[in-house]
Design a protein around this motif. Structure first.
Motif, PDB file in Angstrom:
ATOM      1  N   TYR A 152       4.966   2.751  -2.778  1.00  0.00           N
ATOM      2  CA  TYR A 152       5.292   2.503  -1.390  1.00  0.00           C
ATOM      3  C   TYR A 152       6.181   1.350  -1.012  1.00  0.00           C
ATOM      4  O   TYR A 152       6.800   1.168   0.076  1.00  0.00           O
ATOM      5  CB  TYR A 152       3.931   2.442  -0.555  1.00  0.00           C
ATOM      6  N   LYS A 202       9.035   0.463  -1.935  1.00  0.00           N
ATOM      7  CA  LYS A 202      10.424   0.779  -1.660  1.00  0.00           C
ATOM      8  C   LYS A 202      10.874   1.346  -0.281  1.00  0.00           C
ATOM      9  O   LYS A 202      11.956   1.020   0.390  1.00  0.00           O
ATOM     10  CB  LYS A 202      11.002   1.853  -2.441  1.00  0.00           C
ATOM     11  N   ASN A 203       9.806   1.624   0.463  1.00  0.00           N
ATOM     12  CA  ASN A 203       9.993   2.234   2.051  1.00  0.00           C
ATOM     13  C   ASN A 203       9.043   1.354   2.904  1.00  0.00           C
ATOM     14  O   ASN A 203       8.894   1.773   4.086  1.00  0.00           O
ATOM     15  CB  ASN A 203       9.438   3.624   2.029  1.00  0.00           C
ATOM     16  N   TYR A 208      12.272   3.628   8.318  1.00  0.00           N
ATOM     17  CA  TYR A 208      11.087   4.458   8.323  1.00  0.00           C
ATOM     18  C   TYR A 208      10.069   3.898   9.403  1.00  0.00           C
ATOM     19  O   TYR A 208       9.327   4.825   9.926  1.00  0.00           O
ATOM     20  CB  TYR A 208      10.217   4.059   6.793  1.00  0.00           C
ATOM     21  N   HIS A 258      13.485  -1.406  10.281  1.00  0.00           N
ATOM     22  CA  HIS A 258      13.375  -0.462   8.891  1.00  0.00           C
ATOM     23  C   HIS A 258      13.636   0.908   9.225  1.00  0.00           C
ATOM     24  O   HIS A 258      12.684   1.408  10.093  1.00  0.00           O
ATOM     25  CB  HIS A 258      12.097  -1.031   8.222  1.00  0.00           C
TER      26      HIS A 258
END
Length: 165
Positions: A153, A155-156, A35, A33
């Protein structure tokens, strides 16, 4: 099953209780991911002159420095968007240090924003940490994860495939 509360669980607790349960049960988020990768990179390249990754018990402190003769422990974060959760994580570390006879000051670092926030363990924040620890232990001993609740939060989040499918 025996669980120990960690700083990551404390941080997640202040964002998403479902994530706490998933993490505690060794369900790994998507490691590719963007992030998660960005967080690792920021951690690797920020604050090179400081001692990094101090490990003791169930605590991993991002950086440690001498602050005019006092111990300063720091937590490095990508963004101040989740400042409250980052502060609780750092308060947890200060609490664990205090339990081991070490008094320290905390500081949150947001290198991309060039922002620093001082964090102190007070009697009020210590009570907040101990209450959160009790609640986290309750969450992780449940047979299944808490219900999904959509929050900003999501979505990330590296865990979103466990919630949005």
């Amino acid at each position: 099953m025996d669980f120990e509360v960690t700083g990551s669980l404390m941080q997640s607790y202040n964002i998403c209780k479902r994530q706490v349960w998933l993490m505690a049960h060794q369900i790994i988020p998507n490691q590719e991911h963007p992030y998660i990768e960005m967080g690792r990179l920021i951690d690797d390249i920020s604050y090179d002159r400081d001692r990094k990754k101090l490990n003791f018990e169930n605590v991993v402190i991002d950086l440690v420095r001498n602050d005019n003769g006092n111990l300063l422990v720091g937590e490095v974060k990508k963004s101040s968007k989740a400042e409250k959760s980052a502060k609780m994580q750092l308060l947890f570390y200060l609490y664990k240090l205090k339990q081991n006879g070490i008094v320290a000051k905390g500081q949150l670092f947001f290198p991309e924003e060039r922002k620093k926030v001082d964090v102190y363990l007070t009697s009020e924040s210590e009570a907040e940490v101990t209450n959160a620890i009790k609640d986290i232990i309750d969450i992780i001993h449940r047979d299944k994860a808490p219900s999904f609740k959509k929050i900003p939060y999501c979505k990330n989040c590296g865990y979103k495939e466990f919630c949005l499918s």
